[in-house]
Write an enzyme that holds these catalytic residues in place. Sequence first.
Site, PDB file in Angstrom:
ATOM      1  CG  LEU A  67      -2.146  -0.641   1.370  1.00  0.00           C
ATOM      2  CD1 LEU A  67      -2.824  -0.974   2.629  1.00  0.00           C
ATOM      3  CD2 LEU A  67      -2.785  -1.015  -0.445  1.00  0.00           C
ATOM      4  N   GLY A  68       2.336   1.103   0.632  1.00  0.00           N
ATOM      5  CA  GLY A  68       2.502   2.462   0.896  1.00  0.00           C
ATOM      6  C   GLY A  68       4.235   1.955   0.978  1.00  0.00           C
ATOM      7  N   GLY A  82       7.332   4.085   4.157  1.00  0.00           N
ATOM      8  CA  GLY A  82       7.798   5.437   3.921  1.00  0.00           C
ATOM      9  C   GLY A  82       9.085   5.261   5.335  1.00  0.00           C
ATOM     10  CB  ALA A  83      11.090   7.490   7.089  1.00  0.00           C
ATOM     11  CG  ASN A  84       9.532   5.198  10.882  1.00  0.00           C
ATOM     12  OD1 ASN A  84      10.780   5.468  11.081  1.00  0.00           O
ATOM     13  ND2 ASN A  84       9.261   6.664  11.545  1.00  0.00           N
ATOM     14  N   GLY A  85       9.227   1.998   7.731  1.00  0.00           N
ATOM     15  CA  GLY A  85       8.407   0.646   7.333  1.00  0.00           C
ATOM     16  C   GLY A  85       7.726   0.717   5.686  1.00  0.00           C
ATOM     17  CB  VAL A 104       1.250   0.268   5.029  1.00  0.00           C
ATOM     18  CG1 VAL A 104      -0.239  -0.813   5.424  1.00  0.00           C
ATOM     19  CG2 VAL A 104       2.283   1.052   6.093  1.00  0.00           C
ATOM     20  CG  ASP A 106       4.721  13.530   9.753  1.00  0.00           C
ATOM     21  OD1 ASP A 106       4.250  14.525   9.559  1.00  0.00           O
ATOM     22  OD2 ASP A 106       5.145  12.432   9.345  1.00  0.00           O
TER      23      ASP A 106
END
Lengths: 245, 326
Positions: free
Chosen positions: B33-34, B36-39, B41, B145
């Site tokens: 799904l997407g 980012g910097a943290n993982g 999804v 955020d």
Amino acid sequence: MRTGTLKQILLITDGCSNQGEDPIAMAALAKEQGITVNVIGVMENDVIDDQGMQEIEGMAMSGGGVSQVVYAKQLSQTVQMVTRKAMTQTLQGVVNRELSQILGNRQTVEDLPPDKRGEVMEVVDELGETVELEVLILVDTSASMKQKLPTVKEALFDLSLSLNARSGQNRFSLFVFPGKKNDVEKMLDWTPKLESLTSIFSKLTTGGTTPTGPAIREALTYFKKKKSLRSLLSRDDDEFYEESI
Amino acid sequence: MMMNSMKSQFNVNRGTVIDGKWHQNRYLIEKELGYGANGVVYLAKFRNQHVALKMSDNGISVTSEVNVLKSFSKVQGSPLGPSLLDVDDWKTQGKVISFYVMEYIQGPDLLSFIKQKGDSWTAVLILQLLSDLDKLHKAGWVFGDLKPENLIVTGPPPKIRCIDVGGTTIQGRAIKEFTEFYDRGYWGLGSRKADPTYDLFAVAMILINCAYPSRFNKDAGGLEQLKERVKQSKQLQPYESVILHALQGKYHSALEMRQSLIENMQGSTGQQQTRMQKHTKPAQQAHATAPLKQQKKKKKGGVAETLMLILLISCLYFFYIYGQVI
């Protein structure tokens, strides 16, 4: 509650070292002394080559820190993220050591069931908010950095904004390499306010070699000097961790 | 340690089965799904239901986000964030990867929704967002955020929801995660200490973002540049005063900003009508309490009148008696 101090070196560079000791070894030396080394590689129109990349990653790995290579535009966001991430990493390491002492068998947070981890994480969060932090900023001022210095200045400004929002104390100092006479030159002594660096940056001249290794070695002695003076007055920092958690 | 963006960090394709080490739940990955910097999804299936599964090789950030989601569930009546379903580890190729599973929130993000359905939805969704934020703030948290990419519009009926809670911070601490454009520190308009005004600043920037979908960079910086941009946009006219107030941190709570936005909207619909109506309508709405006050005044006046009369009559009576006695 008396809190201990986290010590970090933040190295901002745009390429490979070309003089003096191996910077990766020097980063490892820093780690041995309880100082974390974070490295940020900045690119603008140039690209950091493989050798440079390896050196940047190597320094962070052996220095127990975090590294990232970014374009100058993203520098502000990166500098504060890297610093915070390294803080959490260090604190997590400390908490892990404590846990394995309590639980035995080299157990770490990851060995706890997920439900229990949350509580440990809250301790780490709390420490990250209140712990004292010393960041020695080491800026590469070799010729190719000339264009990037204004961005570096802004990023450091931004860093103090982020860190000063914490309730813990911060102290910053700024060094550049190569210096006018030596490998490294002190530009700003330990201060809680990074704002004072504005005037310094306009005076900076760029040029010369990139003695990254010697610069780190020099920077270490600066932490040491300070520590030996302070340790006359205060307890050893490691002691605190054993008592507070 | 090198922090790459997490893309392609995990070898997880469609059809991969994720087995939880602790709770023994089975998840079937459908797609990414997407990231980012943290993982990363993923969309996954669990007992024939769609769920969102977030994976990270950084166990710290997983635990930290799970903590936030857990405390979200304690905030009553605030479905702002996704609900947490499971936390577990996945053992694969000798590595242990932490993950958590949450409700799958489906829909377009805020900007695409507004682009699709029209500008008239902007105020509605922002009002929804503000009342949810108010509940979060009252529970002692700040979202941190806030940005259109993190805001999903589900429905029908359309309802705004947040999907990334990584920046959520206890009030009084330093904001954990932020995005420059929506960060008041970046614009030199305040600190990064978590307080409700930090989120309200971001809401104002989201409104500006609606008019400038590609965002813009800071040049001279500060309030002047933002003011200029707001003035230049016709679309932002109805919100101008609300935006400027929020940018300067003048609203103390999300509820106050919400109220102000409602009043502003009513004022601006009045402006579009004829002059006569313009004069009567806002007056009626803005001062809905005015007639009541006047009535009260009348009542007060009546009491005073009665008292005066009684006083006068008793005075006269006194003189009358006095005269009689003498």
